[in-house]
Design an enzyme around this catalytic site. Structure first.
Site, mmCIF file in Angstrom:
data_model
loop_
_atom_site.group_PDB
_atom_site.id
_atom_site.type_symbol
_atom_site.label_atom_id
_atom_site.label_comp_id
_atom_site.label_asym_id
_atom_site.label_seq_id
_atom_site.Cartn_x
_atom_site.Cartn_y
_atom_site.Cartn_z
ATOM 1 N N GLU A 18 4.685 -0.402 -5.678
ATOM 2 C CA GLU A 18 5.691 -1.223 -6.359
ATOM 3 C C GLU A 18 5.158 -1.750 -7.668
ATOM 4 O O GLU A 18 5.862 -1.798 -8.670
ATOM 5 C CB GLU A 18 6.104 -2.386 -5.446
ATOM 6 N N ASP A 36 1.078 -2.364 -1.659
ATOM 7 C CA ASP A 36 0.128 -2.258 -2.773
ATOM 8 C C ASP A 36 0.029 -3.618 -3.465
ATOM 9 O O ASP A 36 0.890 -4.487 -3.269
ATOM 10 C CB ASP A 36 0.580 -1.193 -3.777
HETATM 11 ZN ZN LIG Z 1 5.550 -7.916 -5.384
#
Ligand SMILES: [Zn+2]
Length: 463
Positions: free
Chosen positions: A154, A89
Site C-alpha cells: 500500500e 507493508d
Molecule cells: Zn497505511
C-alpha cells in the site's frame, strides 16, 4: 459488557501477535529485501487461519507483494457481508538516529499511556490485529459474512490499486471497513467520511540561454526565478487562502482539531501564524490547498552573481472530495497559463491526479458503526475528513458500488505515522477491537430489519 470482557481476555495474545508482526521489516519499496514482506504475509496467513478463516487465498499481481484474501461465508443466507481491509507493508523507517528505539524492535512507551513504538505498529499492523481480534472474539464465527483483504504494497503503490473493479465478484459486499486510519485524537471515536483529492502540476520558466552576469545584465535581462516567484505568489490571497478560481470550497460541518492541537501536530514554530481563513476543517478538508513541493533554482551556498535563466516548481494541489480531479487540475493549469509575469509565458505541465472520496453516511452500516464506536469509547463518534488519500478506496467503491464504506481504526493523529517514533496505544487498540466486534453485531441485527435494496453506497453528501 460480555463483549468487552471477551476482548480484554484476548488483549494479551493480540498485543503479542502485534509485536511479532511489527518485528518484521515488511517494507515493500524498491531497494528493500522482499523476504521480510513475504514473512509478514506468511505470518498473517497463519494468524487468519488460526482465527477461523476457512478460505485464505494469495492474489498475485505483476510487481506487487502478494495480497491476502480470506473469506468466511455468511452464517445465514440473509446475513450481510462485510469486507475488512488493511495492509501489512510499512513505510521505510527513515533516519534511524531520530528513533528513540530501533524501529523494528517494538518497545514499550515511556510515560503513563501503555503502548508500543515501532515502524508500522500503527500503520497499519494495529488495524490488522483489530480485525483479527474481532474474529477471535467470535471464535471465527461472526454474525456476518466476512471478506478480508490485506495487501502488502500500500505504501509504495501497486497494480492492486486499480484491480478491484476488474474482479467485482470477489469484492462484492454490503459494507466495508477500511481500517487504515483512526481517531482524531486518542479517546475521540472517529469516522472518517471524506478524503480530499490530489494532483500535481509542474511550472517552468526559461528566460535566457544561460546565466548572465547580474551586474552587466541584471535590470533588463529577465530573471527566471523572479518570474516564477511572481507566478507562485498569485496562488494565494493576502490571508493565505487559495486564490485560483473554480476550486470548490465549502463549510465543514463535522469535527476538527482545535487550533492549539493543530499547531502542535504540525510543529508550527512559535510566533508563526496559521494561514488561511475559515474553520480548520474547511481549510484542511473541504477547501483547496496548494503547496510548492519542489523548486529548481540555484542553491544559496553555490550562488553565482548571475541572472537565473531557468527555474521550475512542482505544485501539489489538494481539492474538495467531490470535485473532479481533472477539472481541479485544469483550474490550476489554466490559472498558471493565463499569467505573464513581466510579459513572460510559463510552461505548465499537468502531472498525476488522484480522485477524492466522500462516503454516504445515512445507511444501516453507518448507524451500526456509530452505535459500535459509542459502545467502545463511551461517547458519540465524530465525523472528520482527511487530506491524505487512500487510492484503493475508490477502486473498492467502484467494485462494490452499493456497499457502504466505513473508515475507522486504531491509529490516531498522535501516532507519528510515516515519521520517526511511530507508536500505538493499547487502549485505542482495545477499543477498536470492541468497536469492530460491536459493529458486526449491530450491523447484522439492523440488516435483518432493513430493506437491502434501499441502501446507497455513493452519491449522498453530508459535508
Ligand atoms: Zn497505511
Amino acid at each position: 459488557m460480555k463483549l468487552e470482557a471477551a476482548v480484554d481476555d484476548l488483549m494479551g495474545t493480540l498485543c503479542a501477535d502485534l509485536e511479532r508482526l511489527a518485528r518484521i521489516p515488511s517494507i515493500a519499496f524498491p531497494g528493500f529485501p522482499a523476504e521480510p514482506v513475504l514473512e509478514a504475509h506468511d505470518l498473517l496467513v497463519e494468524l487468519l487461519r488460526g482465527a477461523g478463516v476457512p478460505t485464505v487465498e494469495r492474489l498475485d499481481l505483476p510487481d506487487t507483494s502478494p495480497v491476502i484474501y480470506g473469506e468466511i461465508p455468511p452464517p445465514t443466507p440473509d446475513a450481510p457481508t462485510v469486507l475488512l481491509y488493511g495492509h501489512y507493508d510499512v513505510q521505510p523507517p527513515g533516519d534511524e538516529s531520530l528513533w528513540e528505539s530501533p524501529p523494528f524492535e517494538p518497545t514499550p512507551l515511556e510515560g503513563t499511556e501503555a503502548g508500543l513504538r515501532a515502524r508500522g505498529i500503527a500503520d497499519d499492523k494495529s488495524n490488522i490485529i483489530a480485525h483479527l481480534g474481532m474474529l477471535r472474539a467470535y471464535g471465527g464465527r461472526p454474525p456476518v459474512g466476512i471478506k478480508i483483504v490485506v495487501e502488502g504494497q500500500e505504501e509504495y503503490g501497486s497494480a492492486f490499486d486499480d484491480y478491484p473493479p476488474s474482479d467485482p465478484e470477489r469484492f462484492a459486499c454490503d459494507a466495508m471497513v477500511i481500517a487504515d486510519l483512526g481517531n482524531l485524537r486518542p479517546g475521540t471515536p472517529t469516522l472518517t467520511t471524506a478524503l480530499r483529492g490530489a494532483c500535481e502540476v509542474v511550472v517552468e520558466v526559461r528566460t535566457l540561454d544561460e546565466p548572465r552576469h547580474s551586474g552587466e545584465f541584471g535590470g533588463a535581462a529577465p530573471d527566471a526565478l523572479l518570474v516564477l516567484l511572481k507566478a507562485l505568489a498569485t496562488l494565494h490571497d493576502v490571508h493565505g487562502d487559495v486564490a485560483v478560481e473554480g476550486l470548490r470550497r465549502e463549510d465543514w460541518s463535522g469535527t476538527s482539531y482545535t487550533e492549539d492541537e493543530f499547531r502542535e501536530l504540525a510543529g508550527v514554530v512559535d510566533g508563526v501564524p496559521l494561514v488561511g481563513s475559515g474553520s480548520l476543517g474547511e481549510r484542511l478538508w473541504t477547501g483547496p490547498a496548494i503547496t510548492v513541493i519542489g523548486l529548481d533554482a540555484p542553491g544559496v551556498e553555490h550562488a553565482a552573481s548571475a541572472v537565473v535563466p531557468y527555474a521550475r516548481a512542482k505544485l501539489n494541489l489538494r481539492f474538495h472530495p467531490h470535485q473532479d480531479a481533472k477539472e481541479a487540475q485544469n483550474r490550476l493549469v489554466e490559472h498558471l497559463r493565463s499569467l505573464t509575469p513581466f510579459g513572460v509565458h510559463l510552461t505548465v505541465t499537468p502531472g498525476d491526479t488522484g480522485p477524492g472520496y466522500e462516503a454516504a453516511t445515512g445507511g444501516p452500516a453507518y448507524r451500526a458503526a456509530r452505535a459500535a464506536l459509542k459502545e467502545a469509547w463511551g461517547k458519540d463518534a465524530s465525523f472528520v475528513a482527511t487530506g491524505g488519500s487512500i487510492p484503493l478506496v475508490n477502486g473498492l467503491a467502484k467494485a462494490a458500488p452499493g456497499a457502504e464504506v466505513l473508515l475507522f481504526g486504531a491509529q490516531n493523529s498522535m501516532c507519528n505515522l510515516h515519521a520517526p517514533n511511530e507508536r500505538v496505544l493499547f487502549s485505542e487498540l482495545r477499543n477498536t477491537v470492541v468497536a469492530m466486534a460491536a459493529f458486526v453485531r449491530e450491523y447484522a441485527d439492523g440488516f435483518a430489519a432493513t430493506d437491502v435494496t434501499a441502501q446507497g453506497g455513493t452519491g449522498e453528501s453530508r459535508a
